[in-house]
Scaffold this motif. Structure first.
Motif, PDB file in Angstrom:
ATOM      1  N   ALA A  43       0.822  -1.217   0.000  1.00  0.00           N
ATOM      2  CA  ALA A  43       0.000   0.000   0.000  1.00  0.00           C
ATOM      3  C   ALA A  43       0.858   1.270   0.000  1.00  0.00           C
ATOM      4  O   ALA A  43       0.396   2.336  -0.394  1.00  0.00           O
ATOM      5  N   GLY A  44       2.098   1.126   0.462  1.00  0.00           N
ATOM      6  CA  GLY A  44       2.999   2.279   0.490  1.00  0.00           C
ATOM      7  C   GLY A  44       3.410   2.717   1.877  1.00  0.00           C
ATOM      8  O   GLY A  44       3.998   3.799   2.052  1.00  0.00           O
ATOM      9  N   LYS A  45       3.150   1.885   2.865  1.00  0.00           N
ATOM     10  CA  LYS A  45       3.448   2.261   4.255  1.00  0.00           C
ATOM     11  C   LYS A  45       4.952   2.506   4.466  1.00  0.00           C
ATOM     12  O   LYS A  45       5.341   3.528   5.028  1.00  0.00           O
ATOM     13  N   SER A  46       5.748   1.548   4.003  1.00  0.00           N
ATOM     14  CA  SER A  46       7.203   1.714   4.181  1.00  0.00           C
ATOM     15  C   SER A  46       7.716   2.897   3.379  1.00  0.00           C
ATOM     16  O   SER A  46       8.621   3.616   3.830  1.00  0.00           O
ATOM     17  N   THR A  47       7.136   3.107   2.223  1.00  0.00           N
ATOM     18  CA  THR A  47       7.551   4.250   1.404  1.00  0.00           C
ATOM     19  C   THR A  47       7.262   5.563   2.134  1.00  0.00           C
ATOM     20  O   THR A  47       8.048   6.508   2.067  1.00  0.00           O
ATOM     21  N   LEU A  48       6.152   5.606   2.859  1.00  0.00           N
ATOM     22  CA  LEU A  48       5.836   6.825   3.602  1.00  0.00           C
ATOM     23  C   LEU A  48       6.884   7.069   4.691  1.00  0.00           C
ATOM     24  O   LEU A  48       7.378   8.189   4.856  1.00  0.00           O
ATOM     25  N   ILE A  49       7.252   6.009   5.399  1.00  0.00           N
ATOM     26  CA  ILE A  49       8.282   6.151   6.442  1.00  0.00           C
ATOM     27  C   ILE A  49       9.607   6.589   5.831  1.00  0.00           C
ATOM     28  O   ILE A  49      10.289   7.459   6.341  1.00  0.00           O
ATOM     29  N   LYS A  50       9.940   5.996   4.678  1.00  0.00           N
ATOM     30  CA  LYS A  50      11.197   6.361   4.020  1.00  0.00           C
ATOM     31  C   LYS A  50      11.155   7.797   3.515  1.00  0.00           C
ATOM     32  O   LYS A  50      12.167   8.495   3.509  1.00  0.00           O
ATOM     33  N   THR A  51       9.983   8.238   3.088  1.00  0.00           N
ATOM     34  CA  THR A  51       9.857   9.613   2.597  1.00  0.00           C
ATOM     35  C   THR A  51      10.043  10.602   3.745  1.00  0.00           C
ATOM     36  O   THR A  51      10.785  11.582   3.633  1.00  0.00           O
ATOM     37  N   VAL A  52       9.392  10.314   4.879  1.00  0.00           N
ATOM     38  CA  VAL A  52       9.538  11.200   6.039  1.00  0.00           C
ATOM     39  C   VAL A  52      10.990  11.193   6.519  1.00  0.00           C
ATOM     40  O   VAL A  52      11.521  12.221   6.941  1.00  0.00           O
ATOM     41  N   SER A  53      11.650  10.033   6.429  1.00  0.00           N
ATOM     42  CA  SER A  53      13.034   9.915   6.903  1.00  0.00           C
ATOM     43  C   SER A  53      14.049  10.532   5.956  1.00  0.00           C
ATOM     44  O   SER A  53      15.229  10.587   6.277  1.00  0.00           O
ATOM     45  N   GLY A  54      13.621  10.924   4.762  1.00  0.00           N
ATOM     46  CA  GLY A  54      14.554  11.493   3.791  1.00  0.00           C
ATOM     47  C   GLY A  54      15.260  10.449   2.954  1.00  0.00           C
ATOM     48  O   GLY A  54      16.176  10.773   2.196  1.00  0.00           O
ATOM     49  N   LEU A  55      14.850   9.182   3.082  1.00  0.00           N
ATOM     50  CA  LEU A  55      15.484   8.115   2.289  1.00  0.00           C
ATOM     51  C   LEU A  55      14.895   8.057   0.886  1.00  0.00           C
ATOM     52  O   LEU A  55      15.536   7.566  -0.043  1.00  0.00           O
ATOM     53  N   VAL A  56      13.656   8.524   0.755  1.00  0.00           N
ATOM     54  CA  VAL A  56      13.003   8.618  -0.554  1.00  0.00           C
ATOM     55  C   VAL A  56      12.603  10.078  -0.738  1.00  0.00           C
ATOM     56  O   VAL A  56      12.074  10.700   0.175  1.00  0.00           O
ATOM     57  N   ARG A  57      12.879  10.627  -1.916  1.00  0.00           N
ATOM     58  CA  ARG A  57      12.616  12.054  -2.186  1.00  0.00           C
ATOM     59  C   ARG A  57      11.133  12.334  -2.413  1.00  0.00           C
ATOM     60  O   ARG A  57      10.463  11.545  -3.076  1.00  0.00           O
ATOM     61  N   THR A  58      10.674  13.458  -1.913  1.00  0.00           N
ATOM     62  CA  THR A  58       9.302  13.867  -2.232  1.00  0.00           C
ATOM     63  C   THR A  58       9.265  14.388  -3.669  1.00  0.00           C
ATOM     64  O   THR A  58      10.223  14.999  -4.146  1.00  0.00           O
ATOM     65  N   LYS A  59       8.133  14.116  -4.333  1.00  0.00           N
ATOM     66  CA  LYS A  59       7.941  14.654  -5.690  1.00  0.00           C
ATOM     67  C   LYS A  59       6.980  15.832  -5.661  1.00  0.00           C
ATOM     68  O   LYS A  59       6.760  16.505  -6.651  1.00  0.00           O
ATOM     69  N   GLY A  60       6.353  16.023  -4.501  1.00  0.00           N
ATOM     70  CA  GLY A  60       5.441  17.143  -4.355  1.00  0.00           C
ATOM     71  C   GLY A  60       4.964  17.199  -2.922  1.00  0.00           C
ATOM     72  O   GLY A  60       5.108  16.225  -2.184  1.00  0.00           O
ATOM     73  N   GLY A  61       4.433  18.348  -2.532  1.00  0.00           N
ATOM     74  CA  GLY A  61       3.923  18.489  -1.183  1.00  0.00           C
ATOM     75  C   GLY A  61       4.976  18.970  -0.211  1.00  0.00           C
ATOM     76  O   GLY A  61       6.084  19.343  -0.602  1.00  0.00           O
ATOM     77  N   LYS A  62       4.603  18.940   1.064  1.00  0.00           N
ATOM     78  CA  LYS A  62       5.433  19.569   2.077  1.00  0.00           C
ATOM     79  C   LYS A  62       5.459  18.725   3.351  1.00  0.00           C
ATOM     80  O   LYS A  62       4.425  18.183   3.755  1.00  0.00           O
ATOM     81  N   ILE A  63       6.629  18.612   3.947  1.00  0.00           N
ATOM     82  CA  ILE A  63       6.779  17.904   5.221  1.00  0.00           C
ATOM     83  C   ILE A  63       7.281  18.894   6.260  1.00  0.00           C
ATOM     84  O   ILE A  63       8.391  19.427   6.127  1.00  0.00           O
ATOM     85  N   VAL A  64       6.446  19.157   7.260  1.00  0.00           N
ATOM     86  CA  VAL A  64       6.873  20.022   8.359  1.00  0.00           C
ATOM     87  C   VAL A  64       7.056  19.149   9.586  1.00  0.00           C
ATOM     88  O   VAL A  64       6.158  18.407   9.973  1.00  0.00           O
ATOM     89  N   PHE A  65       8.260  19.219  10.150  1.00  0.00           N
ATOM     90  CA  PHE A  65       8.567  18.409  11.321  1.00  0.00           C
ATOM     91  C   PHE A  65       9.101  19.314  12.411  1.00  0.00           C
ATOM     92  O   PHE A  65      10.038  20.074  12.173  1.00  0.00           O
TER      93      PHE A  65
END
Ligand code: ATP
Length: 239
Positions: A43-65
């Motif tokens: 479904a993309g769960k691990s990809t979401l974790i990797k995206t938040v962790s900076g291991l996978v690049r965002t292609k759009g949108g914004k992450i505020v931490f």
């Protein structure tokens, strides 16, 4: 004015090369909460974790931490900003001792006194590890390795802990132990984003939950509401 969320994803998309996985994800982890992300295999769960962790690049949108725009931060920068990652499969340093694994968890910190204090706090959380500091990580049982992975992440003094499938492959009694630990860690003031194939465990621990299907959030609500939802029960709880 209420506290800003610890983690705030708005319209986040990402994937691998030109292969899209996440589509326009809106997701928040509010201060003081445990959030569960459930969904089927792929479904993309691990990809979401990797995206938040900076291991996978965002292609759009914004992450505020933690009040900071972290949208294109590297993994190292995310860790320095206060992110703790417990990756799928634990990824311990197998040839290193427990003590060395914990020390690695604090690599981005320099205050020796605070690190020593956290070392004691972490060992207090995991009394079963205290006598085994010189043991090589690969010789621990699966459940103990999961605890080492969590302990190592806590040595970074994170504001937010990302847990990728922490109960996978563990015996029911160990699952219970890990679930209780996650609650204790939350009570210590560390916010938690929990990814689980075991939706029942995840929603029982969590305050709030998101359901991911084909890289999209298809449902979100308080965890107890999701547990009682007939659609969630049929699709994810085997009821
Ligand atoms: P699982 O529980 O199996 O890990 P998941 O919900 O975590 O499932 P992801 O691992 O995020 O799902 O995978 C989502 C999609 O991305 C799948 O179609 C998968 O094949 C694809 N994918 C995952 N990792 C990569 C990669 N490194 N390169 C290319 N595609 C990938």
């Amino acid at each position: 004015q209420p506290d800003a969320p610890t983690l705030d994803l708005s319209g986040v998309s990402s994937g691998y090369g030109s292969f899209p996985v996440l589509h326009n994800i809106d997701l928040k982890v509010e201060k003081g909460t445990i959030v569960a992300l459930i969904g089927a295999n792929g479904a993309g769960k691990s990809t979401l974790i990797k995206t938040v962790s900076g291991l996978v690049r965002t292609k759009g949108g914004k992450i505020v931490f933690n009040g900071q725009d972290c949208t294109s931060h590297s993994p190292d920068k995310m860790i320095r900003a206060g992110l703790g990652l417990v990756p799928e499969g634990r990824r311990l340093f197998g040839d290193m001792t427990l003590r060395e694994n914990l020390e690695m968890g604090a690599y981005a910190r320099s205050d020796k006194h605070a690190i020593a204090k956290d070392f004691e706090r972490v060992l207090a959380l995991f009394p079963e590890l205290r006598d085994r500091l010189s043991t090589v990580a690969s010789s621990f049982s699966g459940g103990q390795q999961q605890m080492v992975a969590i302990a190592r992440a806590l040595m970074g003094a994170p504001k937010l802990l990302l847990l990728d499938e922490p109960t996978i492959g563990l015996a029911p009694v160990v699952v219970e132990r890990v679930a209780n630990l996650i609650r204790e860690i939350s009570e210590m003031g560390v916010d938690i984003l929990l990814i689980e194939q075991n939706a029942e465990v995840a929603l029982t621990i969590a305050d709030y939950g998101y359901v991911l299907e084909n890289g999209k959030v298809v449902m979100e609500n308080k965890a107890d509401v999701l547990l009682d939802d007939p659609q969630v029960q049929t699709a994810y709880l085997g009821i």
